[in-house]
Design an enzyme around this catalytic site. Structure first.
Site, PDB file in Angstrom:
ATOM      1  N   LYS A  19       0.828  -1.211   0.000  1.00 16.07           N
ATOM      2  CA  LYS A  19       0.000   0.000   0.000  1.00 16.07           C
ATOM      3  C   LYS A  19       0.861   1.260   0.000  1.00 16.07           C
ATOM      4  O   LYS A  19       0.647   2.168  -0.798  1.00 16.07           O
ATOM      5  CB  LYS A  19      -0.939   0.021   1.219  1.00 16.07           C
TER       6      LYS A  19
ATOM      7  N   ARG B 208      -9.830   0.713   8.619  1.00 11.18           N
ATOM      8  CA  ARG B 208      -9.364  -0.619   8.972  1.00 11.18           C
ATOM      9  C   ARG B 208     -10.390  -1.393   9.768  1.00 11.18           C
ATOM     10  O   ARG B 208     -10.138  -2.544  10.116  1.00 11.18           O
ATOM     11  CB  ARG B 208      -8.096  -0.478   9.817  1.00 11.18           C
TER      12      ARG B 208
ATOM     13  N   ARG C 287      11.299  -5.343   5.142  1.00 11.19           N
ATOM     14  CA  ARG C 287      10.982  -3.929   4.865  1.00 11.19           C
ATOM     15  C   ARG C 287      12.008  -2.994   5.493  1.00 11.19           C
ATOM     16  O   ARG C 287      12.392  -3.136   6.648  1.00 11.19           O
ATOM     17  CB  ARG C 287       9.587  -3.598   5.400  1.00 11.19           C
TER      18      ARG C 287
ATOM     19  N   ARG D  12      11.041  -1.478  10.974  1.00  9.24           N
ATOM     20  CA  ARG D  12       9.960  -1.162  11.893  1.00  9.24           C
ATOM     21  C   ARG D  12       9.910  -2.233  12.973  1.00  9.24           C
ATOM     22  O   ARG D  12       9.982  -3.407  12.672  1.00  9.24           O
ATOM     23  CB  ARG D  12       8.618  -1.139  11.136  1.00  9.24           C
TER      24      ARG D  12
ATOM     25  N   ARG E 201      -0.631  -9.151  13.399  1.00  8.78           N
ATOM     26  CA  ARG E 201      -1.276  -8.130  12.553  1.00  8.78           C
ATOM     27  C   ARG E 201      -2.111  -8.782  11.459  1.00  8.78           C
ATOM     28  O   ARG E 201      -3.147  -8.253  11.058  1.00  8.78           O
ATOM     29  CB  ARG E 201      -0.217  -7.198  11.948  1.00  8.78           C
TER      30      ARG E 201
HETATM   31  P1  ADP Z   1       1.002  -1.635   7.341  1.00 10.18           P
HETATM   32  O1  ADP Z   1       1.671  -0.680   6.394  1.00 10.18           O
HETATM   33  O2  ADP Z   1       1.890  -2.794   7.638  1.00 10.18           O
HETATM   34  O3  ADP Z   1      -0.349  -2.049   6.865  1.00 10.18           O
HETATM   35  P2  ADP Z   1       0.518   0.655   9.017  1.00 10.18           P
HETATM   36  O4  ADP Z   1       1.749   1.445   8.917  1.00 10.18           O
HETATM   37  O5  ADP Z   1      -0.632   1.075   8.164  1.00 10.18           O
HETATM   38  O6  ADP Z   1       0.840  -0.873   8.738  1.00 10.18           O
HETATM   39  O7  ADP Z   1       0.019   0.608  10.510  1.00 10.18           O
HETATM   40  C1  ADP Z   1       0.895   0.312  11.581  1.00 10.18           C
HETATM   41  C2  ADP Z   1       0.090   0.207  12.876  1.00 10.18           C
HETATM   42  O8  ADP Z   1      -0.538   1.476  13.154  1.00 10.18           O
HETATM   43  C3  ADP Z   1      -1.056  -0.795  12.838  1.00 10.18           C
HETATM   44  O9  ADP Z   1      -0.645  -2.111  13.140  1.00 10.18           O
HETATM   45  C4  ADP Z   1      -1.986  -0.208  13.921  1.00 10.18           C
HETATM   46  O10 ADP Z   1      -1.509  -0.487  15.224  1.00 10.18           O
HETATM   47  C5  ADP Z   1      -1.829   1.291  13.692  1.00 10.18           C
HETATM   48  N1  ADP Z   1      -2.826   1.798  12.727  1.00 10.18           N
HETATM   49  C6  ADP Z   1      -2.570   2.383  11.531  1.00 10.18           C
HETATM   50  N2  ADP Z   1      -3.719   2.739  10.909  1.00 10.18           N
HETATM   51  C7  ADP Z   1      -4.726   2.341  11.724  1.00 10.18           C
HETATM   52  C8  ADP Z   1      -6.148   2.406  11.647  1.00 10.18           C
HETATM   53  N3  ADP Z   1      -6.766   2.943  10.577  1.00 10.18           N
HETATM   54  N4  ADP Z   1      -6.871   1.907  12.675  1.00 10.18           N
HETATM   55  C9  ADP Z   1      -6.270   1.375  13.762  1.00 10.18           C
HETATM   56  N5  ADP Z   1      -4.929   1.276  13.904  1.00 10.18           N
HETATM   57  C10 ADP Z   1      -4.166   1.756  12.891  1.00 10.18           C
HETATM   58  P1  ADP Z   2       2.130  -1.814   3.206  1.00 13.10           P
HETATM   59  O1  ADP Z   2       2.110  -0.317   3.203  1.00 13.10           O
HETATM   60  O2  ADP Z   2       0.919  -2.405   2.541  1.00 13.10           O
HETATM   61  O3  ADP Z   2       2.339  -2.377   4.568  1.00 13.10           O
HETATM   62  P2  ADP Z   2       4.732  -1.564   1.842  1.00 13.10           P
HETATM   63  O4  ADP Z   2       4.447  -0.738   0.633  1.00 13.10           O
HETATM   64  O5  ADP Z   2       5.421  -0.911   2.976  1.00 13.10           O
HETATM   65  O6  ADP Z   2       3.369  -2.308   2.320  1.00 13.10           O
HETATM   66  O7  ADP Z   2       5.569  -2.844   1.359  1.00 13.10           O
HETATM   67  C1  ADP Z   2       6.035  -3.819   2.292  1.00 13.10           C
HETATM   68  C2  ADP Z   2       7.406  -4.321   1.841  1.00 13.10           C
HETATM   69  O8  ADP Z   2       7.263  -5.056   0.612  1.00 13.10           O
HETATM   70  C3  ADP Z   2       8.403  -3.201   1.520  1.00 13.10           C
HETATM   71  O9  ADP Z   2       9.672  -3.578   1.963  1.00 13.10           O
HETATM   72  C4  ADP Z   2       8.349  -3.051  -0.002  1.00 13.10           C
HETATM   73  O10 ADP Z   2       9.603  -2.641  -0.526  1.00 13.10           O
HETATM   74  C5  ADP Z   2       8.012  -4.466  -0.445  1.00 13.10           C
HETATM   75  N1  ADP Z   2       7.151  -4.474  -1.643  1.00 13.10           N
HETATM   76  C6  ADP Z   2       6.144  -3.611  -1.954  1.00 13.10           C
HETATM   77  N2  ADP Z   2       5.565  -3.937  -3.130  1.00 13.10           N
HETATM   78  C7  ADP Z   2       6.205  -5.042  -3.570  1.00 13.10           C
HETATM   79  C8  ADP Z   2       6.066  -5.879  -4.741  1.00 13.10           C
HETATM   80  N3  ADP Z   2       5.150  -5.623  -5.666  1.00 13.10           N
HETATM   81  N4  ADP Z   2       6.904  -6.928  -4.845  1.00 13.10           N
HETATM   82  C9  ADP Z   2       7.840  -7.190  -3.890  1.00 13.10           C
HETATM   83  N5  ADP Z   2       8.023  -6.446  -2.779  1.00 13.10           N
HETATM   84  C10 ADP Z   2       7.217  -5.386  -2.616  1.00 13.10           C
END
Ligand code: ADP
Ligand code: ADP
Ligand code: ZN
Length: 217
Positions: A17, A92, A128, A161, A172
């Site tokens: 994302k 979420r 990541r 992270r 998660r």
């Molecule tokens: P990811 O990129 O792996 O999906 P995020 O960076 O979006 O994770 O979120 C990291 C953490 O921040 C989540 O595990 C949660 O604890 C909190 N968080 C982020 N967005 C939300 C949301 N919309 N509602 C509740 N918790 C959230």
């Molecule tokens: P999210 O915001 O959904 O948690 P991220 O964009 O942070 O996900 O991506 C999670 C990890 O996967 C990062 O280290 C990123 O570089 C890697 N990644 C993202 N898109 C791809 C893809 N299409 N193929 C392989 N690795 C990816």
């Protein structure tokens, strides 16, 4: 109807994302609003909000809806969101989606679901790397930095992270299936859901996202 556009990126942790949001934000000319980034910013500045969110984030749980909603609505009230915004990591939960829905007044809205199998998620998160200076997202294996620990984009320091440890990622993922996956049906029922295969190269994912946005917003 208004001309404001609201683009929602849905998908499990590590689906890509954030990676796609950076490109889409530029491509669509919409600000990238990531609730995860906003919480991490608050945490790094030790604000009250950050401190209240900390325990939930570190254990892989969701931050309570009230805290998320207050922060999010405050953010999207800023002038740069006047033409619309790109949501990454929000909503979420069903109550978050309902609260967003109640606030929208005829904006063109689309929910893009990045579909990635659970089996890929732990590896995506475990590798990541995030830049402390510019927020650039890389990966140990899939987007390796030219120089270890150094951001390809700005030369800043890359870090992991805390909540990307495999045990926390597994938690998660459970939370995702219980509390966030129901949003797929929520947006499907509204006719707003578009599915994109997230297990392709980032370029191919981006192209599919753009295709799915055509005519939607
Ligand atoms: P990811 O990129 O792996 O999906 P995020 O960076 O979006 O994770 O979120 C990291 C953490 O921040 C989540 O595990 C949660 O604890 C909190 N968080 C982020 N967005 C939300 C949301 N919309 N509602 C509740 N918790 C959230
Ligand atoms: P999210 O915001 O959904 O948690 P991220 O964009 O942070 O996900 O991506 C999670 C990890 O996967 C990062 O280290 C990123 O570089 C890697 N990644 C993202 N898109 C791809 C893809 N299409 N193929 C392989 N690795 C990816
Ligand atoms: Zn950087």
């Amino acid at each position: 109807m208004t001309d404001r556009r609201v683009v929602i990126l849905l998908g499990p942790p590590g689906a890509g994302k954030g990676t796609q949001a950076v490109r889409l934000s530029e491509g669509l000319g919409l600000p990238h609003v990531s609730t995860g980034d906003l919480f991490r910013e608050n945490l790094s500045k030790s604000t009250e909000l950050g401190l209240r969110a900390k325990g939930f984030m570190e254990s892989g749980k969701l931050v309570p809806d009230e805290l998320v909603l207050e922060m999010l609505f405050d953010r999207v009230s800023k002038p740069d969101c006047a033409e619309g915004y790109l949501l990454d990591g929000f909503p979420r939960t069903i109550p978050q989606a309902e609260a967003l829905d109640a606030r929208l007044v005829g904006e063109k809205t689309v929910a893009l679901l990045l579909e990635v199998d659970d089996s890929l998620i732990v590896g995506r998160a475990a590798g990541r790397l995030l830049c402390k200076s510019c927020g650039n997202i890389q990966h140990l294996e899939f987007s390796p930095p030219a120089k270890e620990g150094v951001c390809d984009q700005c030369g800043g320091e890359l870090h992991r992270r805390k909540d990307d440890e495999p045990d926390v990622v597994r938690e998660r993922l459970v939370v995702y299936h219980e509390q966030t996956a129901p949003l797929v049906g929520f947006y499907e029922n509204k006719g707003l859901l578009r599915r994109v295969k997230g297990d392709q190269s980032p370029d191919a994912v981006y192209a599919d996202l753009l295709k799915n946005l055509e005519g939607a917003v």
